[in-house]
Design an enzyme around this catalytic site. Sequence first.
Site, short mmCIF file in Angstrom:
data_model
loop_
_atom_site.label_atom_id
_atom_site.label_comp_id
_atom_site.label_asym_id
_atom_site.label_seq_id
_atom_site.Cartn_x
_atom_site.Cartn_y
_atom_site.Cartn_z
N SER A 413 38.25 -17.22 33.08
CA SER A 413 38.99 -17.56 31.87
C SER A 413 40.17 -16.61 31.66
O SER A 413 41.03 -16.49 32.53
CB SER A 413 38.03 -17.56 30.67
OG SER A 413 38.66 -18.04 29.51
N ASP A 465 37.15 -29.23 32.41
CA ASP A 465 37.41 -27.99 31.67
C ASP A 465 38.81 -28.01 31.07
O ASP A 465 39.80 -28.27 31.76
CB ASP A 465 37.24 -26.81 32.64
CG ASP A 465 37.39 -25.47 31.95
OD1 ASP A 465 37.68 -25.43 30.75
OD2 ASP A 465 37.22 -24.45 32.64
#
Length: 635
Positions: A413, A465
Site C-alpha cells: 500500500s 483492489d
Amino acid sequence: MPGMVLFGRRWAIASDDLVFPGFFELFLRVLWWLGILTLYAVHRDKLDCAGGRLGSYLIVLLLLLAVVICTVSAIVCVSMRGTICNPGPRKAMPKLLYVRLALFLPETVWASVGAVWVANDMQCDRTVMNGILATVVVSWIIIVSAAVTILVVFDPLGGKAPHPSAGPSHLDAQDRGQLLSGLQTAATSVWETRVKLLCCCVGSDVHARAAFSSSAELFSTYFSDTDLVPSDIAAGLALLHQQQDVGATQEPDEVASHCPGPSQEADLDAELENCQHFMQFAAAAYGWPLFVYRNPFTGLCRVGGDCCRSQAPEYDLVGGDQLHCHLGSILHTTGLQYRDFIHVSFHDKVYELPFLVALDHRKEAVVVAVRGTMSLQDILTDLSAESEPLDLACEVQDCSAHKEYRLVLVGHSLGAGAAALLALMLRDTHPELRCYAFSPPRGLLSKSLHEYSKSFVVSLVLGKDVIPRLSMPNLEDLKRRILRVIAHCNKPKYQILLHGCWYELFGGSPDNFPTELDGGEQEGLTQPLLGEQSLLTHWSPTYNCGDSPLESPKYPPLYPPGRIIHLEEDGAPGRLCDCSAARYRATWSHEARFSKILISPKMLTDHMPDVLLRALDSVVAARVPAQGGPGLASV
C-alpha cells in the site's frame, strides 16, 4: 439531486433521502402510540391521581403523536416520488418539513412537563408511573436524535453557495472568477477544520500542518464542482456496479494490444515465488496488530513474552511504542532471528513511515520493508496528492559491485509507493536493486518513470483492489460516471439503494435499470429532468469536462510502478455473504487495465494484506505442479 434548501440555506440531504429514516420513525412512533393507548385503556381508572393530570397528559400525547404520525407518513410518501434527477413530484417536501420541525416545539414542551411530573414522584400507581417515565424517556430520545440528525446534515457552506440554477449569470467573467475563488477558499477552510478535528491527536508540527492543508485542498477541489448529497453518490456507485456487471467493459487499446512475450511468461513463476517470499516482510512491517489479526486465537500468546521484555536489545532500534511486541511479531512472521535485523524503526509521524532492515540469507538479500497505512499520520500522508519533480540519475552505464547481498525493497500500500520511490533514488548506486510493490497506489510515477522502473520493480495487484486504481484522473472519471448514470436513471433512489444492498450482499442478476427515459415517460414529468450538467456547480455556459479542477497541471496523470502481476478473480465475482472460495489467475497486465476504478464489494477487502497473502499463497501452490501453466487457485 441537489441538497434541499431550507431556511434560506442548502443542507446535505435531498428530498428523496427521507424514505428510510421516515419508515424507521414511523415504526417507533406507531409502537409508541399503541403502547400509550394500551396504557390508557388498561389503567384508565388509575389515572385520577394527581388531580387527573396524568389522564390529560396521555390524551394530549396521543393526539400529538397522531399528528406527527400523519406528517411523517406524508413525508415518506412524497419522498418516494420521482427520481434522483426528477424532483418535481417532491416539491411539497420543504413545506412538510417545516410542519414536522414545528411539531418538535409542542413535543419538547410536553416532554418537559412529563419529566417534571415524574421528578415530583407523584403518589400514583407504580405501573402508571413507569409507563409515564417510559414515554418521557422515548420523547427525549427522539428529540435528541432529531437534533443530532440536524447537525449531521448541516452544511457549513450551505449559506455561501447559491443553487446552481440561480447562478450568477449576470456577472462578468472576472467577477464570476472572484466569486468562485472565494467559495473555493471557504470550502478549503471548512475541510481543513474537519480534518484537524478528525486528526486532533496527530499534533501540529510543520509536517502535520502542511498535510492538513494539502488534504483540505484535495477534498474541497474534488467536491467543489458537484451538487450531490452522500446518498446520491451511494446510489451512483450501486448503479455503476450493476452496469459494470451487465456488459463487459471495453478494454483500452493498450490492454487489447498487450501480449506478454515468452520470456515474461517464463518469468512469471519465479516472480510469483519472490512475491510470496517478500510479502512476508511487507506484512511483518505492520507489527503486532496484523499478526494478531491473522492469528486471532494464538497471536497474543505467541508475542506476549516479547511484549514483557524489559532489557535493552543489542541491536539498533529507533523509537516507537510497544517496540518489543512489534519485534516479536516480526520474528514470527519472517522466521528470522534477532541477529538478522540491522535496523527497526517504528517512528510514526506525518511523512515518516516505520520500516525495518533485515538480512535475508535464503535470498541473499538485504531487505528494506516499509509499512503501509495504519495510522492517522499515514492517512494524512496518503492524502498528499500533489506531485513534484524527482531528480534522478537514470542513465546507468558501466557499473560494477562486489559480490555481496543485493538490496531488495518491499512494501504494501503506502509502503509499496515509498519503496518504489526509494528504489528509483537508489537505482544509480545499486544497479542490482529489486523492488516488490504490493498493492501500490496508481498515482505515483510519471509515464517515463513508470517505463524506466519496469526493469527492477514488480507490482502485485489483487482482484479489484481500489488503491492500485486510485489517482486524481481516475477519481475525476468516477465522478463523471456517477453523474452520468444517476442523471439517466428513472428509478427512485430508495429502490436503487435497496436493490444495490441486496446485490452487493447476495448477488443475483443485475436489475434492468433503464439508462434513458422513454418518450412517453418524459411527457408525464412535472418538470424537466436535472441533466448531468445541472448537477455541476459551475455556472459558466462554456463549462465542460476539461474544466475540472482535478485536471489542472497540479494533478498530472501518474502511473503505478514497474511491471504488474494481476491476481484476477476467475469466474463470477464473489459477494460479501459468499463463503465459497475465490479462485484467482495470475497474469502479467498492462497498467492501462487499472486506468478505471471498478466497483465491487471486494474493492476494499482485496487491498488487505492478509487477504493478499492468502491469495498469493494459493496461487503459488497451484502453479507449482503446473510447471508454469495457467493454473487456478482457490482462496
